[in-house]
Design an enzyme around this catalytic site. Structure first.
Site, PDB file in Angstrom:
ATOM      1  N   GLU A  50      29.031  30.824  22.016  1.00 20.11           N
ATOM      2  CA  GLU A  50      30.370  31.287  22.834  1.00 20.11           C
ATOM      3  C   GLU A  50      30.093  32.509  23.856  1.00 20.11           C
ATOM      4  O   GLU A  50      30.881  32.684  24.753  1.00 20.11           O
ATOM      5  CB  GLU A  50      31.195  31.338  21.770  1.00 20.11           C
ATOM      6  CG  GLU A  50      31.892  30.438  21.079  1.00 20.11           C
ATOM      7  CD  GLU A  50      30.922  29.907  19.815  1.00 20.11           C
ATOM      8  OE1 GLU A  50      31.018  28.414  19.704  1.00 20.11           O
ATOM      9  OE2 GLU A  50      30.332  30.592  19.266  1.00 20.11           O
TER      10      GLU A  50
ATOM     11  N   ASP B 171      22.449  31.783   9.240  1.00 16.97           N
ATOM     12  CA  ASP B 171      21.183  30.973   8.700  1.00 16.97           C
ATOM     13  C   ASP B 171      20.123  31.504   9.577  1.00 16.97           C
ATOM     14  O   ASP B 171      20.056  31.921  10.581  1.00 16.97           O
ATOM     15  CB  ASP B 171      21.453  29.645   8.987  1.00 16.97           C
ATOM     16  CG  ASP B 171      21.818  29.299  10.421  1.00 16.97           C
ATOM     17  OD1 ASP B 171      20.927  28.752  11.067  1.00 16.97           O
ATOM     18  OD2 ASP B 171      22.849  29.424  10.810  1.00 16.97           O
TER      19      ASP B 171
ATOM     20  N   HIS C  40      47.598  25.704  26.035  1.00 20.45           N
ATOM     21  CA  HIS C  40      46.935  25.997  24.858  1.00 20.45           C
ATOM     22  C   HIS C  40      47.355  27.035  23.860  1.00 20.45           C
ATOM     23  O   HIS C  40      46.872  27.425  22.900  1.00 20.45           O
ATOM     24  CB  HIS C  40      45.307  26.270  25.008  1.00 20.45           C
ATOM     25  CG  HIS C  40      44.839  25.307  26.115  1.00 20.45           C
ATOM     26  ND1 HIS C  40      44.832  25.732  27.312  1.00 20.45           N
ATOM     27  CD2 HIS C  40      44.213  24.065  26.117  1.00 20.45           C
ATOM     28  CE1 HIS C  40      44.242  24.842  28.120  1.00 20.45           C
ATOM     29  NE2 HIS C  40      43.756  23.655  27.245  1.00 20.45           N
TER      30      HIS C  40
ATOM     31  N   ARG D   3      47.055  22.699  18.715  1.00 20.81           N
ATOM     32  CA  ARG D   3      45.911  22.305  18.400  1.00 20.81           C
ATOM     33  C   ARG D   3      45.217  22.891  17.131  1.00 20.81           C
ATOM     34  O   ARG D   3      44.017  22.917  17.069  1.00 20.81           O
ATOM     35  CB  ARG D   3      44.785  22.445  19.568  1.00 20.81           C
ATOM     36  CG  ARG D   3      45.016  21.577  20.644  1.00 20.81           C
ATOM     37  CD  ARG D   3      44.091  21.826  22.088  1.00 20.81           C
ATOM     38  NE  ARG D   3      44.554  20.936  23.065  1.00 20.81           N
ATOM     39  CZ  ARG D   3      43.719  20.011  23.279  1.00 20.81           C
ATOM     40  NH1 ARG D   3      42.705  19.653  22.694  1.00 20.81           N
ATOM     41  NH2 ARG D   3      44.198  19.418  24.374  1.00 20.81           N
TER      42      ARG D   3
END
Length: 233
Positions: free
Chosen positions: A182, A205, A5, A44
């Protein structure tokens, strides 16, 4: 020394990495704050950059959304690239009336509805906490910059669209200040690999007032959190 990755070579990533969830925020940060920023990852489209900030070498890389994603990137950074510190700089929803839009939460610890810690085969429930040294520095800088901040517990959830509409109230009743997706995985991975981690969140928010910010604001305007992270890197 590429991983599945990350295409970075040995030595291209600094000892401290700032990790926003959004790779476009990583790009914005690098182009705005780092001198001589060089891109080390494009796999990616999870952009990663290394440059200098006030003479210190710093890397900035996206983590993607959710615990599986940050679990992959943080594990590879810690175990394959010699990274010592990861500071997540993200957004969250507020669970509390007094935690307002654009306030900063300096995350002390995480609750979760994830089974991420199952892999460690612990005989109980693991409490994921941040590194106190990094947290202490962040609090001092937040005071110095005179920003609105809170220190405490948050929920790291696997679920964005939750079927239980009362879930926020239940977690808020246990003192959680807000919700993101996360930090539990980041803190657990850091502890497992004997590294350091911290999360700084800007409230994007409110689940109480129903106010929210725009995607562009989330990408480019939460600079107070970004500057605190860069200062302690």
């Amino acid at each position: 020394m590429a991983t599945p990755h990350n295409e970075a070579a040995t030595g291209e990533i600094a000892k401290t990495v700032l990790m926003p969830g959004d790779p476009l925020r990583a790009k914005f940060l690098a182009m705005t704050y780092l001198e001589d920023a060089k891109q080390f990852n494009n796999v990616r489209n999870m952009f990663g950059y290394t440059g200098s900030y006030k003479g210190k070498e710093v890397s900035i890389m996206g983590s993607g959304m959710g615990m599986p994603s940050i679990g992959i990137y943080s594990h590879e950074l810690y175990s394959q690239y010699g990274v010592e510190n990861i500071i997540r700089i993200g957004t969250c929803g507020s669970f509390k009336k007094h935690v307002h839009l654009r306030d900063i939460i300096i995350v002390q610890g995480c609750c979760t509805d994830s089974n991420f810690a199952y892999q460690f085969e612990l005989p109980g429930v693991y409490s994921a906490i941040s590194d106190y040294g990094l947290l202490e520095k962040a609090v001092a800088l937040a005071k110095e910059k005179n920003v609105n901040y809170h220190v405490g517990n948050i929920l790291s959830s696997d679920i964005f669209y939750h079927a239980d509409k009362n879930s926020p109230e239940k977690w808020a009743s246990m003192g959680c200040l807000g919700v993101e997706m996360e930090s539990y995985a980041l803190f657990a991975t850091a502890a497992y690999l004997n590294k350091r981690a911290l999360t700084l969140l800007t409230v994007s928010d409110s689940l109480v007032s129903k106010e929210e910010t725009t995607p562009e604001e989330r990408e480019k305007s939460f600079t107070a959190m970004m500057e605190i992270a860069l200062e302690i890197a």
